[in-house]
Scaffold this active site. Structure first.
Site, PDB file in Angstrom:
ATOM      1  N   ARG A 212      18.331   6.114  78.705  1.00 44.30           N
ATOM      2  CA  ARG A 212      19.009   4.978  78.081  1.00 44.30           C
ATOM      3  C   ARG A 212      18.954   3.755  78.987  1.00 44.30           C
ATOM      4  O   ARG A 212      18.733   2.636  78.517  1.00 44.30           O
ATOM      5  CB  ARG A 212      20.471   5.314  77.750  1.00 44.30           C
ATOM      6  CG  ARG A 212      21.161   4.202  76.950  1.00 44.30           C
ATOM      7  CD  ARG A 212      22.622   4.506  76.623  1.00 44.30           C
ATOM      8  NE  ARG A 212      23.155   3.568  75.649  1.00 44.30           N
ATOM      9  CZ  ARG A 212      23.699   2.393  75.936  1.00 44.30           C
ATOM     10  NH1 ARG A 212      23.772   1.999  77.206  1.00 44.30           N
ATOM     11  NH2 ARG A 212      24.163   1.607  74.984  1.00 44.30           N
ATOM     12  N   CYS A 213      19.138   3.968  80.279  1.00 47.49           N
ATOM     13  CA  CYS A 213      19.094   2.856  81.230  1.00 47.49           C
ATOM     14  C   CYS A 213      17.732   2.150  81.209  1.00 47.49           C
ATOM     15  O   CYS A 213      17.649   0.947  81.435  1.00 47.49           O
ATOM     16  CB  CYS A 213      19.360   3.359  82.652  1.00 47.49           C
ATOM     17  SG  CYS A 213      20.947   4.166  82.897  1.00 47.49           S
ATOM     18  N   MET A 214      16.664   2.921  80.952  1.00 47.19           N
ATOM     19  CA  MET A 214      15.305   2.382  81.034  1.00 47.19           C
ATOM     20  C   MET A 214      14.818   1.754  79.733  1.00 47.19           C
ATOM     21  O   MET A 214      13.640   1.405  79.634  1.00 47.19           O
ATOM     22  CB  MET A 214      14.333   3.485  81.445  1.00 47.19           C
ATOM     23  CG  MET A 214      14.545   4.004  82.851  1.00 47.19           C
ATOM     24  SD  MET A 214      13.205   5.071  83.388  1.00 47.19           S
ATOM     25  CE  MET A 214      13.273   6.359  82.159  1.00 47.19           C
TER      26      MET A 214
END
Length: 412
Positions: A401-403
């Site tokens: 999700r962060c990426m």
């Protein structure tokens, strides 16, 4: 107009993903040094060649599942085709890199003149080593003072976490003010993309929060639970005052959102953003770090019926499950603990973002392969799991999700 035909449309965490923004890790990772890891918010140094292969595998999983993949570096370079816009980006970049000496600025500008737009953007991301400008005689007094620091401008190694600098919410974005100076420069690229890129420049993209604000808010703290409810973490990287400013703007807009839930989470690195301990994987299923099950302190922000831009703010103390059931109007909620709650496995896999998943459709997620205990638990709960390699990418302390920054999701 159908939801997927809009340039930006994100009204949930789990609607079928149609278009996403990524940044393929570049030479900025090769400018990480052990002495300056803390300054640049890293705990370790990923091996670039393998990190790129892992990232390519991530992008391929997305494409294989019908997702259009755009790259930050491409959109940024396409946004500066006009000479005046390119020159302004360079000026902004030098300002935010604290390059104040007139001689230094001219040296870097001349260095940049030799680069095409794509190479210019990638060099800005990678940072500038002093050795690259070593032969120049046109330097400022500050440059001539002996300094062991090896960079003229720092690299931006956190850029492959595209979730944080801006976040798509509804048909607009939060163009975020980052907590640290080293990351705030990352938001320049989004500023130029949404202001000047041919795809966005004529549609007046709503800006729900602006990078010029004095308090921080980061995309990892912003979760869209439904077309009516947004959750935001009051965290080590997002301040309460930022959430209030955002709430006033979006709740009094034409968007469908009615409630902002501000989750007060621990202010430490293990709980860096809300999405490091909590993600949505299906209509009624969520991954969690057991430490946030509650009781929690949550503040609900809604419009004041008397008009103006005032907010009703209500403090609630309840378990996470109770809060989700109430605001999502569901009878049952399933909280899937990282590694099933096993003390040792959960600690290990949480370090590698076991709770951080990217939903590409309801009940279908992308995860790191290394978190095999959590992945098994997800499957046991009926979640379809796509595993991606992560030995090097995970060293940056961020998950799928962060990426990723969704640009378009189908409405639920």
């Amino acid at each position: 107009m159908s939801d997927v035909s809009r340039p930006l449309n994100v009204k949930s965490e789990i609607g079928k993903l149609k278009k996403v923004l990524l940044h393929r890790p570049g030479k900025e990772l090769e400018n990480l040094m052990p002495e300056y890891l803390e300054r640049l918010l890293f705990d370790d140094i990923p091996y670039l060649e393998i990190a790129q292969k892992e990232h390519d595998a991530f992008a391929q999983i997305l494409r294989d599942n019908g997702v259009e993949v755009s790259y930050l570096e491409n959109l940024a370079s396409e946004a500066i085709v006009e000479d005046e816009i390119r020159k302004q980006l360079v000026e902004d970049y030098l300002d935010e890199g604290n390059i104040i000496g007139k001689g230094s600025r001219e040296v870097i500008k001349n260095y940049f003149k030799e680069l095409n737009n794509k190479d210019l953007v990638e060099k800005m991301m990678a940072g500038i080593r002093k050795t690259e400008l070593a032969d120049s005689k046109d330097k400022s007094l500050s440059d001539m003072i002996d300094s062991r620091y090896p960079f003229v401008v720092d690299p931006m190694p956190n850029l492959y976490f595209t979730r944080d600098p801006f976040a798509t919410i509804g048909s607009g974005i939060t163009l975020n003010r980052m907590k640290t100076e080293t990351r705030n420069r990352e938001t320049l690229f989004a500023k130029y993309i949404f202001k000047y890129h041919p795809r966005y420049r004529n549609i007046n993209v709503p800006i729900w929060y602006d990078r010029k604000e004095g308090s921080p808010m980061e995309g990892g703290d912003e979760l869209i639970l439904s077309d009516k409810v947004i959750a935001i973490g009051i965290s080590a990287r997002t301040d309460a005052v930022s959430i209030e400013k955002f709430a006033r703007k979006i709740l009094y807009s034409d968007e469908s959102f009615e409630t902002i839930l501000a989750f007060d989470i621990p202010k430490r690195r293990a709980f860096m953003h809300l999405d490091t301990v909590f993600t949505m994987v299906d209509y009624d299923k969520f991954t969690i770090h057991p430490a946030i099950e509650g009781p929690l302190t949550v503040f609900s922000l809604t419009k004041n019926k008397n008009g103006g831009d005032k907010l009703n703010i209500v403090k609630e103390e309840a378990t996470l499950k109770e809060i989700l059931k109430k605001y999502l109007e569901l009878d049952n909620i399933t909280l899937i603990r990282c590694a099933g709650g096993n003390l040792i496995d959960a600690s290990r896999e949480q370090w590698n973002d076991g709770s951080n998943t990217l939903a590409i459709a309801p009940g279908e997620v992308i995860v790191y392969s290394r978190n095999y205990v959590t992945n098994r638990v997800l499957r046991d709960h009926g979640i379809k799991v796509h595993e991606m390699p992560s030995s090097e990418l995970s060293r940056g302390r961020g998950g799928p999700r962060c990426m990723s920054m969704p640009l378009i999701r189908e409405d639920l």
